[in-house]
Design an enzyme around this catalytic site. Structure first.
Site, PDB file in Angstrom:
ATOM      1  N   HIS A 160       0.827  -1.205   0.000  1.00 27.65           N
ATOM      2  CA  HIS A 160       0.000   0.000   0.000  1.00 27.65           C
ATOM      3  C   HIS A 160       0.859   1.251   0.000  1.00 27.65           C
ATOM      4  CE1 HIS A 160      -3.929  -2.005   1.598  1.00 27.65           C
ATOM      5  NE2 HIS A 160      -3.817  -2.059   0.303  1.00 27.65           N
ATOM      6  N   GLU A 181      -2.816 -15.535 -18.128  1.00 26.96           N
ATOM      7  CA  GLU A 181      -1.776 -15.370 -17.109  1.00 26.96           C
ATOM      8  C   GLU A 181      -1.149 -16.682 -16.670  1.00 26.96           C
ATOM      9  OE1 GLU A 181      -3.507 -13.345 -13.752  1.00 26.96           O
ATOM     10  OE2 GLU A 181      -5.484 -14.168 -14.211  1.00 26.96           O
ATOM     11  N   ASP A 232       1.692 -12.408 -13.445  1.00 32.36           N
ATOM     12  CA  ASP A 232       1.510 -13.831 -13.132  1.00 32.36           C
ATOM     13  C   ASP A 232       2.051 -14.724 -14.246  1.00 32.36           C
ATOM     14  OD1 ASP A 232       0.520 -13.824 -10.592  1.00 32.36           O
ATOM     15  OD2 ASP A 232      -1.582 -13.724 -11.196  1.00 32.36           O
ATOM     16  N   CYS A 277      -1.959  -5.906 -19.435  1.00 31.37           N
ATOM     17  CA  CYS A 277      -2.329  -5.113 -18.260  1.00 31.37           C
ATOM     18  C   CYS A 277      -1.385  -5.334 -17.078  1.00 31.37           C
ATOM     19  CB  CYS A 277      -3.765  -5.414 -17.836  1.00 31.37           C
ATOM     20  SG  CYS A 277      -4.064  -7.125 -17.367  1.00 31.37           S
TER      21      CYS A 277
END
Length: 588
Positions: free
Chosen positions: A210, A451, A475, A522
């Site tokens: 975060h 992925e 991934d 992405c």
């Protein structure tokens, strides 16, 4: 003596200033036993600290909501809400109270003891994003400890203290300061807007922590995961943060200071130039129109994406609705309101909503997973298919949001045609249920997220089944190379330029284009300017990334010629030294 510390580069730019060092509160806690008649008093102290922190966070949230111009409001508000939920977690509170009651530990000691237990549970999670959520618990505990001990927040230095530090170095009161801490909470980050701190360094954290997410959104030069920085750096040391390289330089030589001061000025000039590109169409020199989309975490992020010229949302991660809820799942109506808000915030530009990418290895139900290898277990679309009522509620919410604007629905971690057809069947069932209830809904385009290597190798079949394909490179790289990039022992082997990875990406793009279906990347590769020309050469025409990366990528697009890049990129796929070949990419 000058020395360097290496961490993770999470927010671009250079910061130069005097170090303000903050030690972690939970490492400096008095460990003492209490008498039986003191148990209630210790518990009341703890409750008072919790209530004080909750009040503090709510006040910060209110001030953020009033600041309509704050581009960082969405992410910070979401993170403050997470911390408020953790503060009022009944299981955490009960565990701490048991420690006080049964072991007779003082409040601070009990809190830190439970933190150690909870941290170990997070360390056992397979997903790197979830592992880094341990930091949120640590930040909440640290904030409570500061109230118990009467210690101010790391970023709440007074003007006089700032002046005193600079005066000790014989400098003016406006000399920039750099914060060096074990970790920083979202609330601490918010206080950056009210201080003279030019950047920060933390001992812990990774690219998906975060702290890193908010640093990127605030565009503050930052390095995280620098290990012992808060112990090695002394108060008042002159330091340089290189947010592009992930380096902290302590007590640099005058020559190095001059070099970085020049680099800092150049960075400021470059940002001004990039801002002029906001309204410039992303078109290559040979006339290829390139779609630049944004990845968002919460609905209000859509506004920031729109402000930097994003043509739509290429990835809306719906996980934020499911996490930190103490076992409750979001209702259909709650999800619908969030998706609707994101769609409306994009003002007619498409929003791609990914169905929930969590699973049995993630703490949604309050139970620890008993899987031996959760990363390869029941997660993402596999988990959704195993929970029909949850999956149908989310699908209905997404379909209802599509009545308010263009929506694309993205299915994560598909591995086979059988899974794909099952998921498509659920989407049709959700549509029929809405029709039976006479509830307004809209049409959606449905895409498959590529992925895992098996999905990339099945790209031709997936392109026949779906309206679009989206490559999740993060991934895909990890699964292809069997590497957990959050594991320090093997993180150096994480290689986006590995020939196997590039061939899977190229295969997916080629098969999608052959079927006339759009393909988007992405993952982090999409937001890395050093990868832009390679992806363009491989045929990619749609990129989705964090909003702060859109303008640097647009600059690369405007300077590229895909006619020249295509033969170079195809030759690179057969190269035995991809990195060397990357250094010789054709220009415009």
């Amino acid at each position: 003596m000058a020395f360097c510390l290496q961490g993770f580069p999470v927010s671009r730019g250079v910061a130069i200033g005097r170090a303000v060092r903050i030690a972690p509160t939970h490492l400096d806690v008095a460990r003492y036993f209490i008498e039986p008649d003191q148990v209630d008093a210790e518990w009341e102290r703890l409750r008072a600290a919790r209530d004080a922190v909750a009040h503090e966070l709510r006040q910060l949230a209110l001030s953020l909501q009033r600041d309509k111009a704050a581009e960082t409001s969405s992410e910070l508000l979401a993170l403050l809400e997470v911390h408020l939920m953790l503060l009022h977690d009944e299981m955490l509170a009960a565990s701490v109270r048991d420690i006080i009651t049964q072991r007779r530990y003082g409040a601070e000691w009990a809190l830190v003891t439970q933190l150690e237990i909870t941290s170990k549970q997070f360390d056992e999670m397979a997903d790197p994003y979830l592992r880094e959520r341990k930091a949120d618990v640590q930040q909440v505990v640290d904030r409570m400890l500061r109230h118990l001990k009467g210690t101010p927040s790391p970023t709440s230095l007074s003007a006089s203290a700032t002046t005193q530090l600079n005066a000790g170095q014989g400098e003016a009161a406006n000399t920039p300061l750099v914060l060096v801490a074990h970790d920083l909470s979202p609330a601490d980050m918010l206080n950056f807007k009210k201080t003279v701190f030019a950047g920060f360094v933390t001992d812990v954290g990774g690219k998906t922590s975060h702290t890193a997410i908010v640093a990127r959104s605030m565009d503050i030069p930052a390095v995280v995961g620098a290990r012992s920085a808060s112990q090695l750096v002394r108060q008042g040391d002159m330091v340089i943060i290189d947010g592009d390289a992930g380096v902290l330089i302590v007590e640099p030589s005058p020559i190095l200071l001059q070099e970085y001061a020049f680099k800092q000025r150049q960075g400021e000039i470059e940002r001004e130039r990039l801002n002029r590109l906001i309204h410039t169409p992303a078109v290559t020199l040979d006339g290829q129109e390139i779609e630049l989309l944004a990845n968002i975490e919460v609905p209000s992020d859509a506004t920031a994406a729109r402000n930097v010229g994003a043509m739509g949302v290429g990835l809306f991660r719906s996980e934020f609705l499911f996490m930190g809820r103490g076992g409750d799942l979001p209702s259909e109506d709650e999800q619908y309101e969030s998706y609707r808000l994101a769609v409306q915030n994009m003002n007619g530009r498409p929003v791609t909503i990914r169905t929930v990418d969590v699973g049995a290895d993630k703490p949604l139900d309050g139970h620890k997973s008993d899987q031996l290898n959760p990363a390869l277990g029941l997660r993402a679309i596999r988990w959704s298919l195993s929970e029909p009522s949850m999956f149908l509620a989310q699908l209905r919410a997404i379909l209802r949001a599509a009545a308010h604007g263009p929506v694309h629905l993205l299915l994560p971690m598909l591995g086979s045609v059988k899974e794909a057809k099952q998921a498509l069947g659920f989407i049709e069932r959700a549509r029929q249920e809405l029709q039976a209830r006479d509830v307004a809904h809209g049409a959606v385009q449905v895409g498959a997220m590529i992925e895992v290597p098996g999905a990339a190798l099945m790209a031709r079949e997936f392109a026949q089944l779906f309206d679009f394909l989206s490559i999740g490179t993060n991934d895909l790289i990890q699964y292809t190379l069997a590497i957990d990039r959050a594991d320090e022992a093997v993180a150096h082997l994480y290689d986006p330029l590995h020939p196997a990875v590039l061939r899977l990406v190229e295969t997916t793009i080629r098969e999608g284009r052959a079927a006339g279906k759009p393909v988007t990347v992405c993952g982090e590769m999409a937001g890395d300017p050093s990868m832009t020309r390679l992806l363009l050469g491989l045929g990619l025409r749609s990129f989705s990334m964090h909003p702060t990366r859109i303008l640097p990528i647009k600059k690369e697009v405007l300077q590229s010629d895909t006619h020249k890049l295509a033969p170079w990129a195809n030759a690179l796929l057969r190269s035995d030294d991809v990195q060397a070949a990357m250094d010789h990419a054709p220009g415009g």
